[in-house]
Design an enzyme around this catalytic site. Structure first.
Site, PDB file in Angstrom:
ATOM      1  N   CYS A 118      10.066   9.940   6.610  1.00  0.00           N
ATOM      2  CA  CYS A 118      11.502  10.082   6.876  1.00  0.00           C
ATOM      3  C   CYS A 118      12.272   8.768   6.887  1.00  0.00           C
ATOM      4  O   CYS A 118      13.316   8.647   6.251  1.00  0.00           O
ATOM      5  CB  CYS A 118      11.730  10.757   8.230  1.00  0.00           C
ATOM      6  SG  CYS A 118      11.147  12.440   8.370  1.00  0.00           S
TER       7      CYS A 118
ATOM      8  N   ASP B 191     -14.945  -1.311  -1.556  1.00  0.00           N
ATOM      9  CA  ASP B 191     -14.743  -2.635  -2.145  1.00  0.00           C
ATOM     10  C   ASP B 191     -15.770  -3.686  -1.745  1.00  0.00           C
ATOM     11  O   ASP B 191     -15.844  -4.739  -2.377  1.00  0.00           O
ATOM     12  CB  ASP B 191     -13.357  -3.160  -1.751  1.00  0.00           C
ATOM     13  CG  ASP B 191     -12.240  -2.243  -2.198  1.00  0.00           C
ATOM     14  OD1 ASP B 191     -12.405  -1.582  -3.225  1.00  0.00           O
ATOM     15  OD2 ASP B 191     -11.213  -2.188  -1.512  1.00  0.00           O
TER      16      ASP B 191
ATOM     17  N   LEU C 101     -30.946   1.155   8.229  1.00  0.00           N
ATOM     18  CA  LEU C 101     -30.383  -0.152   7.932  1.00  0.00           C
ATOM     19  C   LEU C 101     -30.068  -0.827   9.258  1.00  0.00           C
ATOM     20  O   LEU C 101     -29.264  -0.341  10.051  1.00  0.00           O
ATOM     21  CB  LEU C 101     -29.114  -0.011   7.088  1.00  0.00           C
ATOM     22  CG  LEU C 101     -28.384  -1.311   6.743  1.00  0.00           C
ATOM     23  CD1 LEU C 101     -29.293  -2.272   5.983  1.00  0.00           C
ATOM     24  CD2 LEU C 101     -27.132  -1.018   5.923  1.00  0.00           C
TER      25      LEU C 101
ATOM     26  N   GLU D  78      20.449  13.862   0.350  1.00  0.00           N
ATOM     27  CA  GLU D  78      19.775  13.874  -0.948  1.00  0.00           C
ATOM     28  C   GLU D  78      20.084  12.684  -1.861  1.00  0.00           C
ATOM     29  O   GLU D  78      19.193  12.191  -2.555  1.00  0.00           O
ATOM     30  CB  GLU D  78      20.127  15.169  -1.687  1.00  0.00           C
ATOM     31  CG  GLU D  78      19.567  16.413  -1.051  1.00  0.00           C
ATOM     32  CD  GLU D  78      19.841  17.641  -1.906  1.00  0.00           C
ATOM     33  OE1 GLU D  78      18.870  18.249  -2.359  1.00  0.00           O
ATOM     34  OE2 GLU D  78      21.015  17.970  -2.119  1.00  0.00           O
TER      35      GLU D  78
END
Length: 1338
Positions: A154, A367, A411, A1270
């Site tokens: 918004c 990444d 791990l 709008e």
């Protein structure tokens, strides 16, 4: 070893209160627990995958080793309650409330106008609150990082930033957006301000100070628990899942041997989304979050050992401290990792996600793998067979989601070494969004040189996102080893990489050419970076040309700076009159405290059921059978409903087209609702809906794209045309003819609150109460009545507020309401429907894709004499509002330009996709953008600045007629244009852009400025009406009811301001309870930017009636207070209740004659944006945006500026990053925030300046104001055209044509491929293989 003690008692705290759960459910997440079991509904459901931040809470734990409490923001939707043993949870309700005292965070976001619809506000509050608990005096960077994982649809983020930066000591001005140039005030840049112009939307000096002593303390009991050794194993069991939580490493090792297939989890950021979104079930879960050894970080002389359970946030902080303390040569790896971690996920995710979990997920989108592998890190694993060391390289990842570890291995830790003196390490990534997004391609690169030379001793190039697992360019690395680091190496490396890294055209994820280009671009960047560092170390290598240094620049995310101005009210206006003043949203405090109630916050009613939709998996097929027996056999499943169970009409006519509630015999899109499961709770309903089996018989034809629809001549009626002048005659008089086209993709609403409702059957006379999230309560009432076969007077719709709407909650919610009401009718019990984010996106669809084809005739000076434009929209499988949207596109095709000969034709394509629907702008942005594209291309052909061509073609200052023969005055539009040129310093910055481009080869800047003429109101005249009911009570308080829907735009606040002015009572005495069809019948939808115009006039009318009745009483009783006056009127039997009505203007268009007054009036504006693009990756940043908006005389400048900025940022998403992907079978692939990216804080302009045009009037609307919801969406196109301008600069430098195709949105992929160079040529040179593509452009 003896078996460890075991307990099934879960102990944690919520807002200072102890919680003891003896039968905790391993599958229950904190979000559902808080909302449904504790009754704390301030924490919101937004996505279920940790991708929006709406469910952010603070989780605190005591660290006995550090003897300190650590607070972290987490997403409650991914936090299993079983992981909270010993933790303290704080929700927004625990921070402050309106009943006790607001916390400064809550007060400031409310008073600074940072809460519109309010659905994201609790999450924003919690992210900031957590930051302040850890750091009471944060930096601007701290705030940016804290809010990076919270989405808002918004506000555009600016007011949120303005609120929270008041906690900083280092606030700065600068409006210019120029880094390193000092503040604008220091450089002679002046914010011109007239005497009656204000910049102040709130008074920061009135904020209460932050007092950390008032915060809830960490429970002493939990401190004692944490200090007490040997808590033992915790075990929780549900019907489907066993959760085991050891506190000793030895116990975990034994458990992993006993349950080798059981996943280990700590943060649950990988398993959680699978459980929440895909329904994945893991019979045994081993929780490793209580093992101290897994969280340790130990530095040595050679590097750092990081426990696999160390959070990414803790790792980032540790590595950052390490880079500050270590010699720069030793910390190159750590710097690359910190840079990567900064962009990886959101703060809430990094706070709980672990380095071990990241590695073991084996997802090439993550990444870290590339840089860790390039750094030659070592993994330490352990099992009952002992420990071993494993090299982290591409061999460790054996496939997507698979590693070389044995099922029984754990791990334990990872060793990250110091970098060597002649070793260089870099990390690269490119995503849809710079932060908080999975990468499209990532890379980790390392090169080691022989001491003091430029000879490569070893080279590692790792890529993620170009295969099912991590890929090493082994051949390339081997061939380049032993060579000099020079241009020959660059050329050979590029050739080798092109051959070695290959992708199938059908590779998952698509974007094949772009991904191959990034492989080469990243290598080029690495080459340049290392070359520069070698020069700095004194090695004799060729110098980096100054223009190539731009290849090494990295975009740095910053908090935006903003400047806004508005006209103050006149001096003679009463100080008690709120109209025209910046007043806070009337529910902002409740939204900031979590007290504001949305439909799903309503407590469960006795016997309430839940409904879950069963949807089609085929695009066009006959339904041959439906088998729900497996679902109905599940305990707790009540019924399964289909078309045969609808008591009234399953089919209804919509402007001559049949709309089905449930598909009866044939499905016409993937996602069409076939049936619905009704069960005792939402989790059960969702699980059962997956068990419903539907068999199909495929039907031809089936197609999805606009081009295919044109080929099949598949269009909805009516086809529309508007024409002014004689187009053929205009072409004959033109110097030049240009033909082209522009494609605009669709857009998902992504309102933060998904669609849904509660249907409550009445006790008599077939009554039904609906508590529903709709923008059009009257239409929902009508559809539900038809479906049930019940009169509308027995259906009552209640709407308190919406968590965003944007047009998406007008049509589709009516069908969902009818289905839910059918379930309630059939069972006789209340039924709740709450769509998951993925189902919401699948079922409800969004903004229409458009294709505009144009032919334009123009003169040498850029004057356009004739334009013939054909618009095609993809309407999907049913009509919905598509024909009205196409009409609005045609009615806006002239924008602010007087083109003598203009013709537009509109075709709505019928395809086999879910039907597209209304979206903020309603076709206006598409119609406007295509004519702006025409102007842009004409300017390029004429070799003229685009703004000059726009000026030449604008309507003159005198009264003019639009192409549909509506009279209007363009004066205020031209004023907006002139002021925007001035306030943006356009001419100076245009020269600066050219200078920048001439000295930077790999970074280019562009600018664009556009005007706006946007029609307000409904072109269907019967909708232009408003109604209200105003009641005055004997204590003097006032209750206002109206037909509008509050969805963040502030319609209730403005209604209260209007009532306050007329009744002459303070706004504090006025209340707006809800929108209710029982109070205000037959209301028009809250849409078309007309809500305040209609409702405001109706409230004014009702209040004037009341004041007229009170006037005789006042005259007879002078000097009485308001309350005394009201009581006296009551005693005199004067009615204190009045309805108000506004009969708006008649609007309409005669499409045969191409004429008509389509709109009530026009809102005007102008916008200028400047961008910079990275020509090597396609990444871009918006440097600055200046908006001048004509809102008439603003009723509330704070709300109007918020609407302008929010609309612009939504448009920014439409034109740059929001991209929907469909599979070739018509299934939507982008079904949540992990795949579909709306603008985040990182995406908004670094400088966003908004000015409301002064001395503007509008005689047509309430108090001379204008509708504003709008129009600003269209201004996002300035970023699109600025990007196109920047690309043109790059192409011009390379000797390429400046006329090129660029469709919207201008994603990083499209930008990079348009900046053609050797990398793009190499990536696209191979012959395409015939195959089924991964996605299609619809």
């Amino acid at each position: 070893m003896a078996s460890p003690s075991q307990s099934s008692e879960l102990i944690f705290y919520v807002n200072g209160r102890k919680v003891v759960e003896k039968d905790a459910d391993p599958e229950e997440m904190l979000l559902g627990y808080l909302r449904r079991k504790v009754g704390l509904t301030g924490t919101k459901y937004g996505c279920g995958g940790g991708g929006c931040g709406a469910c952010t809470v603070m989780v605190s734990r005591y660290d006995p080793d550090q003897e300190s409490v650590h607070h972290c923001a987490v997403t409650a939707c991914l936090q299993p309650i079983c992981s909270l043993h010993g933790a303290a949870v704080i929700t927004v309700e625990g921070v402050g409330s309106t009943r006790t005292k607001l916390h400064p965070v809550q007060e400031r976001i409310a008073k600074a106008h940072g809460s519109q619809c309010g659905f994201c506000t609790p999450g924003m509050v919690m992210s900031m609150y957590t930051l302040l608990r850890n750091k009471p005096k944060p930096s601007m960077e701290d705030i940016r990082e804290a809010l990076g994982g919270n989405l808002c649809r918004c506000t555009g983020y600016r007011p949120i930033v303005d609120a929270f930066k008041t906690f900083c000591e280092e606030q700065r001005c600068c409006q210019t957006g120029e880094r390193g140039a000092g503040c604008c005030m220091e450089n002679g840049y002046v914010h011109h301000q007239e005497e009656n112009i204000s910049e102040e939307l709130f008074r920061a000096e009135d904020f209460r100070p932050l007092d950390p002593t008032q915060d809830l303390i960490f429970p002493p009991e939990l401190m004692l628990m944490a200090k007490r050794p040997g808590g033992g194993r915790l075990c929780f069991l549900s019907e489907r899942v066993k959760w085991i939580s050891p506190d000793l490493l030895e116990d975990l090792i034994r458990l992993k041997a006993q349950y080798p297939d059981a996943p280990l989890l700590v943060g649950n950021t990988t398993l959680g989304p699978k459980m929440n979104l895909d329904g994945a079930v893991y019979p045994v879960l081993l929780y490793a979050g209580r093992i101290p050894e897994l969280r340790s970080i130990t530095w040595s002389s050679n590097g750092v050992r990081v426990g696999a359970g160390c959070s990414l946030s803790a790792l980032k902080d540790a590595l950052r401290r390490g880079t500050e303390q270590l010699d720069p040569e030793k910390s190159r790896i750590y710097r690359a990792l910190v840079e990567t971690l900064q962009c990886l996920a959101a703060k809430q995710i990094r706070n709980v996600a672990t380095i071990g979990g990241n590695i073991m997920s084996a997802n090439p989108k993550y990444d870290l793998y590339g840089v860790l592998a390039a750094a030659e890190c070592t993994l330490h694993t352990i099992s009952t067979a002992g420990g071993r060391e494993v090299c982290l390289n591409e061999g460790f990842f054996t496939g997507f989601g698979e590693t070389a570890l044995r099922p029984d291995e754990i791990l334990l830790a990872i060793d990250i070494p110091h970098s060597k003196p002649w070793e260089f390490v870099s990390a690269f990534r490119q995503a849809q969004r710079r932060e908080f997004a999975f990468s499209i391609v990532n890379a980790g690169m390392r090169v080691l040189f022989r001491d003091g030379s430029a000879v490569v001793e070893s080279l590692d190039l790792y890529y993620g996102g170009v295969g099912p697992s991590l890929v090493k360019a082994r051949t390339t690395c081997k061939e380049l080893t032993g060579r000099l680091w020079d241009e020959k190496l660059l050329a050979e490396g590029t050739r080798l990489l092109k051959e070695e890294i290959s992708l199938s055209p059908a590779a998952p994820g698509g974007r094949v050419e772009y991904r191959k280009t990034l492989v080469l671009s990243f290598f080029f960047k690495f080459y340049m970076q290392v070359l520069l560092e070698l020069r700095q170390k004194g090695v004799a290598v060729s110098a980096v040309p100054p223009e190539n240094l731009s290849a090494l620049m990295q975009y740095r995310s910053e908090l935006p700076q903003a400047h806004h101005t508005f006209q103050m009210v006149s001096d003679d206006q009463s100080s008690t009159d709120p109209v025209g003043r910046p007043r806070m949203h009337q529910a902002a405090f409740q939204q900031a405290t979590g007290e504001a109630q949305y439909y799903d916050d309503i407590p469960a009613l006795k016997g309430e059921l839940f409904v879950s939709m069963v949807t089609s998996t085929r695009a066009h097929a006959k339904i041959t059978s439906i088998d729900a027996s497996a679902a109905l056999a599940m305990p707790g499943v009540v019924t399964f409903i289909t078309a045969e169970h609808v008591p009234g009409q399953n089919r209804r006519l919509w402007f001559g087209n049949v709309e089905e509630l449930f598909a009866e015999e044939e499905v016409i899109c993937v996602g069409q609702i076939i049936g619905a499961i009704v069960a005792e709770n939402r989790e059960l309903a969702k699980r059962a809906s997956r068990l419903v089996t539907i068999t199909y018989e495929d039907v031809l034809p089936v197609f999805f794209t606009i081009e295919e629809a044109i080929e099949h001549q598949s269009f909805f009626e009516p086809k529309r045309k508007l024409e002014r002048g004689n187009v053929e005659e205009g072409f004959g008089k033109s110097d030049h003819i240009l033909e082209g086209e522009l494609y605009m993709g669709g857009q998902e609403h992504f309102y933060m609150e998904t669609q849904g409702l509660i249907a409550v059957p009445g006790g008599e006379a077939e009554e039904m109460e609906l508590y529903v999230a709709t923008q059009h309560a009257a239409y929902t009432q009508e559809v539900v009545g038809l479906t049930l076969g019940v009169d509308a007077n027995k259906i009552t719709c209640h709407v308190k507020r919406l968590g965003g709407g944007f047009g998406g909650k007008v049509m589709k919610i009516a069908s969902l309401s009818a289905i839910t009401a059918t379930a309630a009718y059939r069972t006789g019990r209340a039924v709740r429907c709450v769509l998951d984010r993925g189902d919401d996106m699948l079922i409800t669809s969004g903004r229409h894709p458009f294709l505009g084809k144009y032919k334009v005739g123009y003169m040498e000076d850029g004057t356009i004499l004739a334009a013939d434009i054909t618009y095609y929209s993809n309407g999907g499988c049913t009509l919905d509002e598509s024909s009205f949207i196409m009409e609005k596109a045609l009615l806006h095709m002239d924008n602010g330009y007087k083109i003598p000969h203009l013709r537009g034709r509109g075709f709505v394509c019928r395809t086999f996709l879910p039907s597209y629907t209304a979206f903020r702008g309603f076709g206006g942005p598409q119609g406007l953008t295509i004519i702006e594209s025409v102007l842009h291309e004409v300017a390029a052909k004429c070799g003229l600045p685009a703004h000059q061509v726009r000026e030449v073609n604008m309507y003159p200052s005198e009264d003019s007629y639009t192409h549909h023969q509506q009279l209007f005055s363009p004066r205020d539009m031209l004023r907006c244009w002139s002021e925007c040129l001035e306030k943006s310093d356009y001419e100076r910055r245009l020269l600066a852009v050219r200078q920048f481009n001439s000295s930077n080869r790999w970074r280019k800047r562009g600018t664009s400025i556009v005007p706006l003429k946007f029609g307000i109101g409904f072109s269907k005249g019967f909708y232009n009406q408003g109604a209200a009911l105003v009641n005055i009570y004997k204590d003097g308080s006032v209750l206002v009811s109206h037909g509008g829907t509050e969805m963040g735009q502030g319609i209730n606040t403005k209604a209260m301001q209007i009532a306050s002015r007329i009744l002459k009572v303070p706004m504090s005495s006025i209340h707006v309870k809800e929108t209710c069809t029982g109070n205000v019948p037959n209301a028009a939808p809250s849409a078309a930017s007309f809500g305040t115009d209609a409702v405001g006039m109706a409230v004014k009318n009702a209040c004037e009636k009341l004041m007229g009745r009170l006037e005789p009483v006042r005259k007879k009783n002078p000097g009485r207070t308001w309350q005394q006056l009201v009581v006296e009127a009551y005693c005199q039997k004067v009615s204190l209740s009045a309805t108000g009505f506004f009969m708006g203007p008649h609007t309409g268009v005669d499409w045969e004659r191409s004429e008509g007054t389509a709109y009530y009036y026009f809102t005007f504006g102008a916008c200028c944006s400047e961008v910079e693009v990275d020509c090597l990756t396609g990444d871009h940043r918006t440097i600055r945006t200046d908006i001048v908006m004509d809102v008439g005389r603003s009723l509330n400048p704070a709300l109007d500026i918020g609407q302008v900025e929010g609309g612009f940022v939504q448009g920014l998403g439409l034109y740059t990053i929001e991209e929907l992907h469909f599979a070739p079978d018509g299934a939507l692939r982008t079904r949540g925030p992990s795949d579909y990216k709306i603008p985040a804080l990182v995406d908004i302009p670094r400088s966003l300046n908004t000015h409301l045009l002064a001395n503007a009037h509008n005689p047509h609307a309430i108090y001379s104001s204008k509708g504003i919801g709008e129009p600003p969406v269209f201004f996002g196109c300035t970023v699109f055209f600025a990007i196109k301008d920047a690309i043109a600069a790059a192409r011009r430098e390379r000797g390429l044509s400046e006329s090129f195709s660029l469709s919207s949105p201008a994603t990083a992929e499209k930008i990079r491929l348009a900046c053609e160079d050797a990398c793009t040529a190499a990536a696209s040179s191979l012959k395409p293989e015939p195959c089924r593509p991964w996605n299609i452009n619809v």
